[in-house]
Design a protein around this motif. Structure first.
Motif, PDB file in Angstrom:
ATOM      1  N   ILE A  41       0.845  -1.201   0.000  1.00 48.82           N
ATOM      2  CA  ILE A  41       0.000   0.000   0.000  1.00 48.82           C
ATOM      3  C   ILE A  41       0.876   1.246   0.000  1.00 48.82           C
ATOM      4  CG2 ILE A  41      -1.638   1.358   1.378  1.00 48.82           C
ATOM      5  CD1 ILE A  41      -2.870  -1.376   2.230  1.00 48.82           C
ATOM      6  N   SER A  42       1.906   1.260   0.814  1.00 47.10           N
ATOM      7  CA  SER A  42       2.815   2.411   0.866  1.00 47.10           C
ATOM      8  C   SER A  42       3.483   2.644  -0.483  1.00 47.10           C
ATOM      9  CB  SER A  42       3.892   2.202   1.939  1.00 47.10           C
ATOM     10  OG  SER A  42       3.361   2.338   3.226  1.00 47.10           O
ATOM     11  N   LEU A  43       3.909   1.586  -1.142  1.00 53.23           N
ATOM     12  CA  LEU A  43       4.518   1.732  -2.463  1.00 53.23           C
ATOM     13  C   LEU A  43       3.546   2.374  -3.446  1.00 53.23           C
ATOM     14  CD1 LEU A  43       6.334  -1.704  -2.600  1.00 53.23           C
ATOM     15  CD2 LEU A  43       7.464   0.531  -2.661  1.00 53.23           C
ATOM     16  N   ASP A  44       2.290   1.924  -3.416  1.00 53.02           N
ATOM     17  CA  ASP A  44       1.272   2.502  -4.290  1.00 53.02           C
ATOM     18  C   ASP A  44       1.053   3.987  -4.008  1.00 53.02           C
ATOM     19  OD1 ASP A  44       0.601   0.172  -5.748  1.00 53.02           O
ATOM     20  OD2 ASP A  44      -0.862  -0.456  -4.242  1.00 53.02           O
ATOM     21  N   VAL A  45       0.981   4.346  -2.739  1.00 56.90           N
ATOM     22  CA  VAL A  45       0.696   5.733  -2.364  1.00 56.90           C
ATOM     23  C   VAL A  45       1.875   6.642  -2.721  1.00 56.90           C
ATOM     24  CG1 VAL A  45       0.209   7.279  -0.424  1.00 56.90           C
ATOM     25  CG2 VAL A  45      -0.990   5.098  -0.602  1.00 56.90           C
ATOM     26  N   ILE A  62       4.923   0.987  -8.564  1.00 54.28           N
ATOM     27  CA  ILE A  62       3.703   0.198  -8.770  1.00 54.28           C
ATOM     28  C   ILE A  62       4.082  -1.249  -9.096  1.00 54.28           C
ATOM     29  CG2 ILE A  62       1.755  -0.180 -10.367  1.00 54.28           C
ATOM     30  CD1 ILE A  62       1.112   2.058  -8.481  1.00 54.28           C
ATOM     31  N   GLY A  63       5.090  -1.425  -9.941  1.00 54.47           N
ATOM     32  CA  GLY A  63       5.559  -2.766 -10.271  1.00 54.47           C
ATOM     33  C   GLY A  63       6.070  -3.503  -9.051  1.00 54.47           C
ATOM     34  N   ALA A  64       6.786  -2.802  -8.187  1.00 51.31           N
ATOM     35  CA  ALA A  64       7.289  -3.425  -6.955  1.00 51.31           C
ATOM     36  C   ALA A  64       6.122  -3.861  -6.069  1.00 51.31           C
ATOM     37  CB  ALA A  64       8.204  -2.456  -6.214  1.00 51.31           C
ATOM     38  N   ALA A  65       5.088  -3.019  -5.980  1.00 52.92           N
ATOM     39  CA  ALA A  65       3.900  -3.388  -5.201  1.00 52.92           C
ATOM     40  C   ALA A  65       3.209  -4.598  -5.833  1.00 52.92           C
ATOM     41  CB  ALA A  65       2.942  -2.208  -5.105  1.00 52.92           C
ATOM     42  N   ASP A  66       3.106  -4.597  -7.167  1.00 47.68           N
ATOM     43  CA  ASP A  66       2.510  -5.739  -7.874  1.00 47.68           C
ATOM     44  C   ASP A  66       3.284  -7.023  -7.575  1.00 47.68           C
ATOM     45  OD1 ASP A  66       0.712  -3.983  -9.104  1.00 47.68           O
ATOM     46  OD2 ASP A  66       1.807  -3.952 -11.010  1.00 47.68           O
ATOM     47  N   GLY A  67       4.611  -6.936  -7.659  1.00 45.93           N
ATOM     48  CA  GLY A  67       5.456  -8.097  -7.417  1.00 45.93           C
ATOM     49  C   GLY A  67       5.329  -8.604  -5.995  1.00 45.93           C
ATOM     50  N   PRO A  77      -6.071  -4.301  -1.889  1.00 45.49           N
ATOM     51  CA  PRO A  77      -6.983  -3.538  -1.030  1.00 45.49           C
ATOM     52  C   PRO A  77      -7.814  -2.565  -1.862  1.00 45.49           C
ATOM     53  CG  PRO A  77      -4.756  -2.734  -0.796  1.00 45.49           C
ATOM     54  CD  PRO A  77      -4.689  -3.917  -1.717  1.00 45.49           C
ATOM     55  N   PRO A  78      -8.842  -1.997  -1.264  1.00 47.89           N
ATOM     56  CA  PRO A  78      -9.655  -1.014  -1.983  1.00 47.89           C
ATOM     57  C   PRO A  78      -8.805   0.158  -2.474  1.00 47.89           C
ATOM     58  CG  PRO A  78     -10.628  -1.551   0.145  1.00 47.89           C
ATOM     59  CD  PRO A  78      -9.278  -2.208   0.098  1.00 47.89           C
ATOM     60  N   ASP A  79      -9.161   0.692  -3.639  1.00 50.32           N
ATOM     61  CA  ASP A  79      -8.382   1.776  -4.227  1.00 50.32           C
ATOM     62  C   ASP A  79      -8.290   2.998  -3.319  1.00 50.32           C
ATOM     63  OD1 ASP A  79      -6.880   2.932  -6.467  1.00 50.32           O
ATOM     64  OD2 ASP A  79      -8.543   4.370  -6.409  1.00 50.32           O
ATOM     65  N   ALA A  80      -9.263   3.214  -2.467  1.00 55.12           N
ATOM     66  CA  ALA A  80      -9.203   4.362  -1.562  1.00 55.12           C
ATOM     67  C   ALA A  80      -7.942   4.300  -0.700  1.00 55.12           C
ATOM     68  CB  ALA A  80     -10.445   4.398  -0.672  1.00 55.12           C
ATOM     69  N   GLN A  81      -7.409   3.113  -0.467  1.00 57.21           N
ATOM     70  CA  GLN A  81      -6.190   2.969   0.325  1.00 57.21           C
ATOM     71  C   GLN A  81      -4.928   3.119  -0.513  1.00 57.21           C
ATOM     72  OE1 GLN A  81      -6.129  -0.684   2.550  1.00 57.21           O
ATOM     73  NE2 GLN A  81      -8.120  -0.299   3.468  1.00 57.21           N
ATOM     74  N   THR A  82      -4.998   2.780  -1.802  1.00 53.67           N
ATOM     75  CA  THR A  82      -3.788   2.710  -2.609  1.00 53.67           C
ATOM     76  C   THR A  82      -3.603   3.856  -3.588  1.00 53.67           C
ATOM     77  OG1 THR A  82      -4.871   1.422  -4.340  1.00 53.67           O
ATOM     78  CG2 THR A  82      -3.847   0.178  -2.536  1.00 53.67           C
ATOM     79  N   ARG A  84      -4.324   3.848  -6.606  1.00 53.96           N
ATOM     80  CA  ARG A  84      -3.901   3.301  -7.903  1.00 53.96           C
ATOM     81  C   ARG A  84      -4.719   3.850  -9.058  1.00 53.96           C
ATOM     82  NH1 ARG A  84      -0.548  -1.543  -7.705  1.00 53.96           N
ATOM     83  NH2 ARG A  84      -1.504  -2.324  -9.589  1.00 53.96           N
ATOM     84  N   ALA A  85      -6.010   4.076  -8.864  1.00 56.32           N
ATOM     85  CA  ALA A  85      -6.853   4.577  -9.956  1.00 56.32           C
ATOM     86  C   ALA A  85      -6.394   5.952 -10.429  1.00 56.32           C
ATOM     87  CB  ALA A  85      -8.315   4.627  -9.526  1.00 56.32           C
ATOM     88  N   VAL A  86      -5.803   6.719  -9.543  1.00 52.42           N
ATOM     89  CA  VAL A  86      -5.267   8.032  -9.897  1.00 52.42           C
ATOM     90  C   VAL A  86      -3.941   7.878 -10.645  1.00 52.42           C
ATOM     91  CG1 VAL A  86      -4.344  10.178  -8.923  1.00 52.42           C
ATOM     92  CG2 VAL A  86      -6.346   9.115  -7.888  1.00 52.42           C
ATOM     93  N   THR A  87      -3.183   6.889 -10.278  1.00 56.02           N
ATOM     94  CA  THR A  87      -1.817   6.723 -10.769  1.00 56.02           C
ATOM     95  C   THR A  87      -1.731   5.975 -12.103  1.00 56.02           C
ATOM     96  OG1 THR A  87      -1.147   6.577  -8.456  1.00 56.02           O
ATOM     97  CG2 THR A  87       0.494   5.973 -10.091  1.00 56.02           C
ATOM     98  N   LEU A  88      -2.435   4.884 -12.232  1.00 59.66           N
ATOM     99  CA  LEU A  88      -2.267   4.011 -13.394  1.00 59.66           C
ATOM    100  C   LEU A  88      -2.463   4.699 -14.745  1.00 59.66           C
ATOM    101  CD1 LEU A  88      -3.754   0.671 -12.023  1.00 59.66           C
ATOM    102  CD2 LEU A  88      -1.353   1.297 -12.304  1.00 59.66           C
ATOM    103  N   PRO A  89      -3.439   5.593 -14.900  1.00 62.61           N
ATOM    104  CA  PRO A  89      -3.566   6.255 -16.211  1.00 62.61           C
ATOM    105  C   PRO A  89      -2.345   7.088 -16.607  1.00 62.61           C
ATOM    106  CG  PRO A  89      -5.575   6.517 -14.938  1.00 62.61           C
ATOM    107  CD  PRO A  89      -4.552   5.922 -14.017  1.00 62.61           C
ATOM    108  N   LEU A  90      -1.583   7.546 -15.629  1.00 61.90           N
ATOM    109  CA  LEU A  90      -0.378   8.334 -15.913  1.00 61.90           C
ATOM    110  C   LEU A  90       0.799   7.466 -16.350  1.00 61.90           C
ATOM    111  CD1 LEU A  90      -0.537  10.689 -12.801  1.00 61.90           C
ATOM    112  CD2 LEU A  90      -1.327  11.194 -15.130  1.00 61.90           C
ATOM    113  N   LEU A  91       0.649   6.155 -16.221  1.00 64.58           N
ATOM    114  CA  LEU A  91       1.775   5.243 -16.427  1.00 64.58           C
ATOM    115  C   LEU A  91       1.643   4.361 -17.665  1.00 64.58           C
ATOM    116  CD1 LEU A  91       2.176   4.059 -12.732  1.00 64.58           C
ATOM    117  CD2 LEU A  91       3.124   6.101 -13.823  1.00 64.58           C
TER     118      LEU A  91
END
Length: 121
Positions: A41-45, A62-67, A77-82, A84-91
């Motif tokens: 979660i911290s990696l995602d944030v 994000i890749g490290a969190a995925d791994g 976890p729910p996206d509200a914690q991570t 990710r929905a904000v981040t992934l489109p930028l990547l």
């Protein structure tokens, strides 16, 4: 958890520098105690905070969190914690960086973040 929450509060207040310092401190502690779920979660944030300025770096995080989640069969976890929905489109143009993040050791990722944000482990 307190440092993570304070980092999120600093983010909401617009203090990106303090948010990153607190979030990387929380990430470091989570790594040291072996809290893999919250470390992911911290990696995602942290990725969400750096994505606009450095999408390649964010993709590696994000890749490290995925791994980490894949290796230890951790639930997403729910996206509200991570955030990710904000981040992934930028990547979208950084899939190689995301794959590289999956392959690199978590220790290397944590050490690089500590060095970048002045956090002592």
């Amino acid at each position: 958890m307190a440092q993570h929450q304070l980092g999120l509060a600093a983010r909401l207040e617009g203090d990106r520098v303090e948010a990153l310092r607190l979030l990387v401190t929380a990430l470091t502690t989570r790594h040291e105690v072996g809290d893999r779920l919250d470390l992911a979660i911290s990696l995602d944030v942290v990725a969400a905070l750096v994505a606009a300025d450095d999408p390649a770096h964010a993709a590696r995080l994000i890749g490290a969190a995925d791994g980490l989640r894949a290796r230890h069969r951790l639930a997403e976890p729910p996206d509200a914690q991570t955030l990710r929905a904000v981040t992934l489109p930028l990547l979208l143009d950084h899939q190689r960086d995301r794959a590289a993040g999956r392959a690199v050791s978590i220790e290397h990722i944590v050490e690089a973040l500590q060095s970048s944000y002045g956090v002592v482990g």
